[in-house]
Write a protein that holds these residues in place. Structure first.
Motif, mmCIF file in Angstrom:
data_model
loop_
_atom_site.group_PDB
_atom_site.id
_atom_site.type_symbol
_atom_site.label_atom_id
_atom_site.label_comp_id
_atom_site.label_asym_id
_atom_site.label_seq_id
_atom_site.Cartn_x
_atom_site.Cartn_y
_atom_site.Cartn_z
ATOM 1 N N VAL A 1 0.809 -1.145 0.033
ATOM 2 C CA VAL A 1 -0.161 0.106 -0.026
ATOM 3 C C VAL A 1 0.832 1.130 0.005
ATOM 4 N N ALA A 2 2.071 1.172 0.699
ATOM 5 C CA ALA A 2 2.652 2.305 1.001
ATOM 6 C C ALA A 2 3.593 2.702 -0.705
ATOM 7 N N THR A 3 3.981 1.418 -1.433
ATOM 8 C CA THR A 3 4.142 1.298 -2.870
ATOM 9 C C THR A 3 3.396 2.196 -3.695
ATOM 10 N N PRO B 1 -2.218 -5.080 -7.994
ATOM 11 C CA PRO B 1 -1.900 -6.616 -7.577
ATOM 12 C C PRO B 1 -0.609 -6.489 -6.561
ATOM 13 N N ALA B 2 -0.789 -7.713 -5.972
ATOM 14 C CA ALA B 2 0.522 -8.067 -4.859
ATOM 15 C C ALA B 2 1.206 -9.323 -5.417
ATOM 16 N N PHE B 3 1.844 -9.359 -6.378
ATOM 17 C CA PHE B 3 2.584 -10.377 -7.096
ATOM 18 C C PHE B 3 1.913 -11.773 -6.953
ATOM 19 N N TYR B 4 2.007 -12.417 -5.785
ATOM 20 C CA TYR B 4 1.612 -13.751 -5.884
ATOM 21 C C TYR B 4 -0.045 -13.623 -5.392
ATOM 22 N N ARG B 5 -0.654 -12.499 -5.145
ATOM 23 C CA ARG B 5 -2.147 -12.324 -4.976
ATOM 24 C C ARG B 5 -2.390 -11.239 -6.160
ATOM 25 N N ARG B 6 -3.816 -11.786 -6.736
ATOM 26 C CA ARG B 6 -4.262 -10.837 -7.731
ATOM 27 C C ARG B 6 -4.690 -9.407 -7.397
ATOM 28 N N GLU B 7 -4.828 -9.335 -5.953
ATOM 29 C CA GLU B 7 -5.564 -8.041 -5.649
ATOM 30 C C GLU B 7 -4.773 -7.495 -4.425
ATOM 31 N N SER B 8 -4.662 -6.366 -3.932
ATOM 32 C CA SER B 8 -4.418 -5.966 -2.573
ATOM 33 C C SER B 8 -5.543 -5.023 -2.268
ATOM 34 N N GLU B 9 -5.183 -4.212 -1.045
ATOM 35 C CA GLU B 9 -6.152 -3.160 -0.622
ATOM 36 C C GLU B 9 -6.045 -1.979 -1.473
ATOM 37 N N ALA B 10 -5.068 -1.772 -2.349
ATOM 38 C CA ALA B 10 -5.005 -0.510 -3.158
ATOM 39 C C ALA B 10 -5.496 -0.523 -4.654
ATOM 40 N N GLY B 11 -5.819 0.514 -5.175
ATOM 41 C CA GLY B 11 -6.456 0.712 -6.274
ATOM 42 C C GLY B 11 -5.597 1.002 -7.460
ATOM 43 N N GLY C 1 3.177 10.761 -9.238
ATOM 44 C CA GLY C 1 2.356 11.127 -10.349
ATOM 45 C C GLY C 1 2.501 10.019 -11.413
ATOM 46 N N VAL C 2 2.888 8.930 -11.041
ATOM 47 C CA VAL C 2 3.028 7.457 -12.095
ATOM 48 C C VAL C 2 1.546 7.293 -12.447
ATOM 49 N N PRO C 3 1.297 7.069 -13.731
ATOM 50 C CA PRO C 3 -0.058 6.383 -14.192
ATOM 51 C C PRO C 3 0.061 5.022 -13.851
ATOM 52 N N VAL C 4 -0.845 4.437 -12.966
ATOM 53 C CA VAL C 4 -0.929 3.079 -12.614
ATOM 54 C C VAL C 4 -2.133 2.557 -13.341
ATOM 55 N N ILE C 5 -2.012 1.767 -14.292
ATOM 56 C CA ILE C 5 -3.152 0.931 -15.060
ATOM 57 C C ILE C 5 -3.431 -0.465 -14.675
ATOM 58 N N GLY C 6 -4.367 -0.711 -14.427
ATOM 59 C CA GLY C 6 -4.907 -2.415 -14.166
ATOM 60 C C GLY C 6 -5.354 -2.971 -15.548
ATOM 61 N N PHE C 7 -4.700 -4.207 -15.850
ATOM 62 C CA PHE C 7 -5.231 -4.665 -17.152
ATOM 63 C C PHE C 7 -6.080 -5.670 -16.644
ATOM 64 N N GLY C 8 -7.512 -5.502 -16.924
ATOM 65 C CA GLY C 8 -8.440 -6.521 -16.559
ATOM 66 C C GLY C 8 -8.699 -6.619 -15.246
ATOM 67 N N SER C 9 -8.285 -5.388 -14.290
ATOM 68 C CA SER C 9 -8.586 -5.422 -12.971
ATOM 69 C C SER C 9 -8.438 -3.958 -12.515
ATOM 70 N N ASP C 10 -9.231 -3.879 -11.447
ATOM 71 C CA ASP C 10 -9.262 -2.477 -10.718
ATOM 72 C C ASP C 10 -8.545 -2.117 -9.521
ATOM 73 N N ARG C 11 -7.849 -3.378 -9.135
ATOM 74 C CA ARG C 11 -6.988 -3.400 -8.001
ATOM 75 C C ARG C 11 -5.545 -3.315 -8.264
#
Ligand code: PSU
Ligand code: MN
Length: 296
Positions: free
Chosen positions: A157-159, A179-189, A167-177
């Motif tokens: 989440v801090a990352t 991701p946390a590497f070994y997990r598809r989702e984290s608490e962050a968007g 101000g780096v654009p962060v884009i999800g491909f096929g996801s709104d979350r």
């Protein structure tokens, strides 16, 4: 002085980093992974360009002899944007992290780069400010980095917050979350979501040209390769203890925790790691194949 960069990249290239190969996976997994990534990228209509430093020359598009040198040399330093110039000057070999790979790829006109996870904010950052140079590199070099977010051995989440700050654009491909590497989702968007590679490629082409800065494209690990949360927490605790007992500090921390995790999980984290890298290479290639060559 002659330029110390060798650019063998072609149109529709996908950059690959060498820190992942040299320090991120066990030695015997590195060469098969490199070969697999090459064929995945080619099969999706793009061309691989593996980046590293060989004898003080930055190479975009390592040949197999050069890659062998890096995989077989006994202690290959890890280059980020901070020490890259010094390693070039010293005539050393070096494995390039995401930040150094972005710098060399951007110089060669390569706009898409596939890796596993980027570096980020370490959990102890309040005390030590251990924040990867990868985050700042995304504000400097016009390259789209396709990754599965950051490992949750970092502060995920801090990352994400730091990417927001920068101000780096962060884009999800096929996801709104995020991701946390070994997990598809984290608490962050994420800042935005794309589901169609044609649309994402068109956005990246325009955005990289518009800003001259990078974009992070987050591709979650394939669902069948996710690691269950319960086991992960237990493995991570043990791996962190092992790494700190080994006395690893600074740049050596991530490789030490990774190799401990691979051992403790009996290869499960390694298998997941390889699966998501392959998936990221495939997506990066689909995007690179759709991005027209830059007109000088
Ligand atoms: N994340 C992984 N595996 C890796 C790395 C990150 O899952 O091998 C490597 C990448 O090369 C990344 C680097 O750029 O670690 C970040 O290192 P540092 O935290 O020292 O910036
Ligand atoms: Mn660090």
């Amino acid at each position: 002085m002659a330029t110390s960069i060798i650019n063998r990249s072609t149109p529709h290239a996908v950059a690959l980093e060498t820190t992942l190969l040299v320090h991120g996976v066990p030695k015997d997994a590195a060469r098969p992974l490199a070969a697999e990534l090459d064929s995945i990228i080619t099969a999706h209509g793009a061309r691989p360009a593996t980046v590293g430093v060989v004898g003080g020359r930055g190479v975009v598009g390592l040949n197999s002899e050069e890659l062998s040198l890096l995989l077989e040399a006994p202690a290959v330093p890890k280059a980020n944007t901070g020490n890259l110039g010094l390693l070039l000057r010293s005539g050393s070999h070096a494995a390039t992290t995401v930040s150094a790979t972005m710098e060399l790829a951007a110089g060669a006109g390569v706009r898409v780069f596939a890796t596993g996870g980027i570096g980020g904010v370490h959990k102890n950052y309040g005390a030590r400010w251990d924040v990867s140079a990868d985050l700042a590199a995304l504000t400097r070099f016009p390259v789209a980095v396709v990754a599965s977010g950051v490992k949750n051995l970092l502060d995920v989440v801090a990352t994400r917050e730091m990417l927001e700050t920068l101000g780096v654009p962060v884009i999800g491909f096929g996801s709104d979350r995020f991701p946390a590497f070994y997990r598809r989702e984290s608490e962050a968007g994420v800042d935005g979501r794309f589901d169609d590679p044609d649309e994402l490629a068109a956005f990246l082409d325009a955005e990289l040209a518009r800003t001259g800065r990078g974009v992070l494209v987050c591709n979650p690990i394939p669902a069948e390769d996710e690691i269950p949360q319960g086991r992960w927490d237990e493995w991570l605790l043990q791996a962190e203890t092992r790494a700190s007992e080994s006395g690893a500090t600074g740049r050596a921390v991530t490789p030490a925790v990774l190799s401990a995790l691979h051992q403790i999980s009996d290869g499960a984290t390694l298998r997941a790691n390889l699966a998501l890298v392959r998936s990221n290479a495939a997506l990066a290639a689909r995007l690179a194949a759709r991005i027209p060559p830059r007109t000088p």
